[in-house]
Write a protein that holds these residues in place. Structure first.
Motif, PDB file in Angstrom:
ATOM      1  N   GLU A 274       0.838  -1.207   0.000  1.00  0.00           N
ATOM      2  CA  GLU A 274       0.000   0.000   0.000  1.00  0.00           C
ATOM      3  C   GLU A 274       0.874   1.258   0.000  1.00  0.00           C
ATOM      4  OE1 GLU A 274      -3.115  -0.570  -0.360  1.00  0.00           O
ATOM      5  OE2 GLU A 274      -3.991   1.405  -0.096  1.00  0.00           O
ATOM      6  N   LEU A 275       0.470   2.247  -0.770  1.00  0.00           N
ATOM      7  CA  LEU A 275       1.197   3.516  -0.822  1.00  0.00           C
ATOM      8  C   LEU A 275       0.340   4.614  -0.196  1.00  0.00           C
ATOM      9  CD1 LEU A 275       2.386   3.344  -4.544  1.00  0.00           C
ATOM     10  CD2 LEU A 275       3.793   2.901  -2.530  1.00  0.00           C
ATOM     11  N   THR A 276       0.975   5.726   0.158  1.00  0.00           N
ATOM     12  CA  THR A 276       0.205   6.870   0.658  1.00  0.00           C
ATOM     13  C   THR A 276      -0.454   7.554  -0.555  1.00  0.00           C
ATOM     14  OG1 THR A 276       2.033   8.399   0.390  1.00  0.00           O
ATOM     15  CG2 THR A 276       1.890   7.249   2.505  1.00  0.00           C
TER      16      THR A 276
ATOM     17  N   GLN B 140       2.075   9.355  -2.649  1.00  0.00           N
ATOM     18  CA  GLN B 140       2.913   8.463  -3.455  1.00  0.00           C
ATOM     19  C   GLN B 140       2.143   7.949  -4.660  1.00  0.00           C
ATOM     20  OE1 GLN B 140       3.821   5.761  -0.242  1.00  0.00           O
ATOM     21  NE2 GLN B 140       5.911   6.520  -0.058  1.00  0.00           N
TER      22      GLN B 140
ATOM     23  N   HIS C  24     -14.795  -1.607  -9.080  1.00  0.00           N
ATOM     24  CA  HIS C  24     -13.746  -1.544  -8.054  1.00  0.00           C
ATOM     25  C   HIS C  24     -12.386  -1.980  -8.613  1.00  0.00           C
ATOM     26  CE1 HIS C  24     -16.034  -0.730  -4.429  1.00  0.00           C
ATOM     27  NE2 HIS C  24     -16.962  -1.546  -4.848  1.00  0.00           N
TER      28      HIS C  24
ATOM     29  N   THR D 139      -9.490   6.119  -8.824  1.00  0.00           N
ATOM     30  CA  THR D 139      -8.911   7.100  -7.895  1.00  0.00           C
ATOM     31  C   THR D 139      -7.573   7.597  -8.404  1.00  0.00           C
ATOM     32  OG1 THR D 139     -10.079   6.072  -6.072  1.00  0.00           O
ATOM     33  CG2 THR D 139      -8.212   7.450  -5.483  1.00  0.00           C
TER      34      THR D 139
ATOM     35  N   LYS E 236     -12.977  12.786  -0.208  1.00  0.00           N
ATOM     36  CA  LYS E 236     -13.296  11.363  -0.341  1.00  0.00           C
ATOM     37  C   LYS E 236     -14.595  11.142   0.423  1.00  0.00           C
ATOM     38  CE  LYS E 236     -12.542   6.800  -0.295  1.00  0.00           C
ATOM     39  NZ  LYS E 236     -12.577   5.997  -1.501  1.00  0.00           N
TER      40      LYS E 236
ATOM     41  N   TYR F 243     -17.280   8.699   2.122  1.00  0.00           N
ATOM     42  CA  TYR F 243     -17.496   7.357   2.662  1.00  0.00           C
ATOM     43  C   TYR F 243     -18.994   7.095   2.767  1.00  0.00           C
ATOM     44  CZ  TYR F 243     -12.619   7.865   3.786  1.00  0.00           C
ATOM     45  OH  TYR F 243     -11.280   8.076   3.685  1.00  0.00           O
ATOM     46  N   GLN F 244     -19.316   5.811   2.917  1.00  0.00           N
ATOM     47  CA  GLN F 244     -20.721   5.439   3.013  1.00  0.00           C
ATOM     48  C   GLN F 244     -21.400   6.198   4.168  1.00  0.00           C
ATOM     49  OE1 GLN F 244     -20.879   1.205   2.987  1.00  0.00           O
ATOM     50  NE2 GLN F 244     -22.280   1.194   1.279  1.00  0.00           N
TER      51      GLN F 244
ATOM     52  N   SER G 127     -15.539   8.697  -5.019  1.00  0.00           N
ATOM     53  CA  SER G 127     -16.683   7.846  -4.631  1.00  0.00           C
ATOM     54  C   SER G 127     -17.957   8.653  -4.434  1.00  0.00           C
ATOM     55  CB  SER G 127     -16.366   7.053  -3.360  1.00  0.00           C
ATOM     56  OG  SER G 127     -15.205   6.309  -3.498  1.00  0.00           O
TER      57      SER G 127
ATOM     58  N   ASN H 191     -21.462   7.368  -3.082  1.00  0.00           N
ATOM     59  CA  ASN H 191     -21.777   7.195  -1.659  1.00  0.00           C
ATOM     60  C   ASN H 191     -22.675   8.303  -1.119  1.00  0.00           C
ATOM     61  OD1 ASN H 191     -20.444   4.798  -1.238  1.00  0.00           O
ATOM     62  ND2 ASN H 191     -18.500   5.776  -0.763  1.00  0.00           N
TER      63      ASN H 191
ATOM     64  N   ARG I 234      -6.029  -3.864  -9.193  1.00  0.00           N
ATOM     65  CA  ARG I 234      -5.806  -4.064  -7.757  1.00  0.00           C
ATOM     66  C   ARG I 234      -5.506  -5.536  -7.460  1.00  0.00           C
ATOM     67  NH1 ARG I 234     -10.407  -1.744  -4.283  1.00  0.00           N
ATOM     68  NH2 ARG I 234      -9.775   0.131  -5.353  1.00  0.00           N
TER      69      ARG I 234
ATOM     70  N   ALA J  49      -2.082  -7.233  -5.951  1.00  0.00           N
ATOM     71  CA  ALA J  49      -2.100  -8.157  -4.803  1.00  0.00           C
ATOM     72  C   ALA J  49      -1.319  -9.426  -5.147  1.00  0.00           C
ATOM     73  CB  ALA J  49      -3.540  -8.491  -4.423  1.00  0.00           C
TER      74      ALA J  49
ATOM     75  N   GLY K 246       3.877  -2.446   3.698  1.00  0.00           N
ATOM     76  CA  GLY K 246       3.332  -3.782   3.451  1.00  0.00           C
ATOM     77  C   GLY K 246       1.932  -3.659   2.881  1.00  0.00           C
ATOM     78  N   LYS K 247       1.034  -4.544   3.321  1.00  0.00           N
ATOM     79  CA  LYS K 247      -0.318  -4.584   2.759  1.00  0.00           C
ATOM     80  C   LYS K 247      -1.234  -3.483   3.287  1.00  0.00           C
ATOM     81  CE  LYS K 247      -1.487  -8.417   0.358  1.00  0.00           C
ATOM     82  NZ  LYS K 247      -2.188  -8.350  -0.937  1.00  0.00           N
ATOM     83  N   GLY K 248      -0.908  -2.947   4.464  1.00  0.00           N
ATOM     84  CA  GLY K 248      -1.823  -1.996   5.101  1.00  0.00           C
ATOM     85  C   GLY K 248      -1.501  -0.548   4.773  1.00  0.00           C
TER      86      GLY K 248
ATOM     87  N   ARG L 196      -0.202   3.009   5.504  1.00  0.00           N
ATOM     88  CA  ARG L 196       1.035   3.239   6.267  1.00  0.00           C
ATOM     89  C   ARG L 196       0.751   3.960   7.594  1.00  0.00           C
ATOM     90  NH1 ARG L 196       6.214   3.632   2.433  1.00  0.00           N
ATOM     91  NH2 ARG L 196       5.647   1.899   1.101  1.00  0.00           N
TER      92      ARG L 196
END
Lengths: 202, 326
Positions: free
Chosen positions: A17-19, A22, A51, A56, A73, A75-76, A92, A95, A181, A185, B48-50, B52
């Motif tokens: 995951e990136l910020t 990033q 999805h 995004t 952003k 959210y629901q 999104s 929502n 996505r 993964a 990682g997967k989450g 940051r």
């Protein structure tokens, strides 16, 4: 203990995951035709896809050209109060309830947003000229650029790094279609198990 | 446009808690250049997967003024007083970073980042104060075998699901709500069902805080209310990484069990009514166990899981969190 991923000449798993910053920096999208669109009044750009297809990423990339514009952003169950804005970016938008969406349209001169459902009907009713971008990340050369940029961003020192080649990309496309996505993964797991610098085998 | 290159050069890559990290920031400029601030930051961050997580930010300003063309070297040092320790797992990694950045007006700020490893000090740190920042789960807040009315909450989903299906509003959403609601409700009450046969079950772990390599006792006690066959009574020491990526409707939770040791406390057996069962065992925290870590989107959790497998009846299950400290 060794530095992470040093055996691959990387600093971290490139497919983790990136910020948001990033992601914006690494986005590979072609939106040249849209860059100046929001400077005109009553323009709505909708990035439309399911999805995990990169909506995004497109929105974030376009926002680079309008960095002073509000980016929100949704959210629901969010019920945000909108103030008047010339240009607004909304991730999104589906929502929002229909009532909130019309409040948003009334208080925004031009807008760009991501959505799973085509809202061109209600946008036209609200007086917008609608530009719909159906996002489909199945172009192999674009996928190659995306994966290469992510690996390069995670690169530790000059020299070789693992490569996701065209053959691997073809196999990922066979497995996941345009679901980027899910491809990422899959690549995350492959990079976790890589023992040395080599071409990634899917 | 002038060019400004920054390099961070630490003395070494590996440090222990209590050490001081020292090094230099080297700046190479090829034309006169104003710098509002040359800063260096020290912090930890997950990857990682989450999403940051980061913390322990410490910033030092090394220079401000005008650079003439040339090479400049600035020394820095930071004390490494506390964790978290560096950790490289499957879906969660914790690493420490030094990031140097020059704030140059009207230009893209040149920056450089390096990572380093923070390991356990040879000296054992007494108490748990060094880890207080990480919001460990407070055992006192976790109800064990709670019989509260809140357990009825999933039934709301169940009922909403039935209404959606009955009214024909949405068969798919209705069936998902119904199934998920029923499943959660069942998982919440299954131990209560099991206790109708087992009687009140009491499970304990001797210590709430353990260090890597330490042994601790776990026990389970119950007195069956009726003659009862059981398949097994087991206890499991479980270490798990939990990472959350995305947010809102795109939120995904990933889990990875990195350690699992299961012991049988009782094999398949017939238990007579009113005959007390009291089983104990000793569990060992692995020598290289990572410390518990608790951040919003990244967690390393340790727990002791007790399970009583009853044939043709809901199993009894309870999970007691424990805290591993370095």
């Amino acid at each position: 203990m060794k530095l992470p991923f040093i055996h691959l000449n990387l600093r971290f798993n490139p497919f983790g995951e990136l910020t948001p910053d990033q992601r914006k920096e690494l986005a590979v999208v072609n939106i040249d035709s849209l860059k100046a669109s929001l400077n005109k009044e009553a323009v709505a750009i909708q990035f439309l896809a399911d999805h995990g297809r990169g909506k995004t990423m497109h929105l974030l990339f376009l926002h680079r050209y309008y960095s002073s514009a509000e980016y929100i952003k949704i959210y629901q169950d969010d019920k945000p109060a909108f103030s008047m804005q010339a240009v607004r970016f909304v991730d999104s938008v589906e929502n929002l309830s229909k009532k909130s969406r019309f409040d948003l349209y009334n208080k925004t001169s031009s807008i760009a947003f991501t959505t799973h459902t085509d809202l061109s009907g209600e946008l036209t009713d609200a007086g917008f000229n609608v530009i719909t971008q159906n996002i489909c990340m199945d172009d192999e050369s674009i996928l190659n650029q995306i994966f290469s940029r992510r690996i390069k961003y995670a690169q530790r020192n000059a020299g070789h790094v693992p490569v996701v080649n065209q053959l691997a990309i073809k196999k990922l496309k066979t497995l996941y279609g345009d679901d980027i996505r899910s491809m990422e993964a899959h690549l995350y797991e492959l990079f976790q198990s890589l023992k040395r610098i080599e071409n990634v085998k899917v | 446009m002038s060019k400004c290159d920054i390099t961070v050069i630490p003395q070494k890559n590996n440090y222990k808690v209590g050490d001081t990290i020292k090094g230099e920031v080297k700046v190479v400029v090829d034309a006169e250049c104003k710098c509002d601030a040359l800063t260096i930051e020290k912090y930890w961050q997950t990857h990682g997967k989450g999403n940051r997580s980061s913390g322990c930010l410490e910033v030092d300003t090394l220079f401000s003024g005008v650079w003439q063309p040339g090479v400049y070297v600035y020394s820095f040092s930071f004390e490494l007083k506390e964790g978290p320790l560096s950790y490289h797992g499957h879906i969660i990694n914790i690493d420490w970073y030094l990031n140097a950045r020059a704030d140059i007006p009207w230009r893209f700020d040149p920056a450089a980042e390096i990572d380093f490893i923070l390991e356990k000090s040879e000296e054992v740190i007494s108490g748990t104060d060094s880890n207080d920042d990480f919001n460990y789960i407070d055992r006192k807040k976790i109800p064990l075998n709670d019989q509260g009315w809140w357990k009825l909450f999933p039934l709301i989903f169940f009922v909403i699901g039935l209404v959606l299906m009955y009214t024909g509003e949405s068969l798919f959403v209705g069936s998902v709500f119904t199934l998920v609601g029923a499943f959660i409700f069942y998982k919440m009450i299954q131990s209560a069902f099991a206790e109708r046969k087992l009687g009140k079950v009491l499970c304990t772990v001797e210590k709430e805080d353990c260090r890597p390599g330490e042994n601790f006792n776990a026990s389970i006690m119950f007195t069956p209310r009726e003659n009862l066959d059981i398949n097994s009574v087991t206890v499991k020491l479980l270490g798990k990484e939990i990472a959350v990526s995305g947010s809102g409707t795109n939120k995904s939770t990933h889990t990875h069990a990195f350690f699992e040791e299961k012991l049988a406390l009782l094999e398949k057996k017939a238990l007579p009514k009113d005959f007390p069962v009291d089983r104990k065992c000793q569990l060992k925290v692995p020598d290289v166990a990572p410390a518990s870590f608790y951040q919003t989107d990244n967690k390393i959790e340790w727990s002791v899981v007790f399970e009583v497998d009853i044939p043709r009846w809901p199993d009894w299950y309870n999970k007691l969190p424990i805290k591993i400290i370095n």
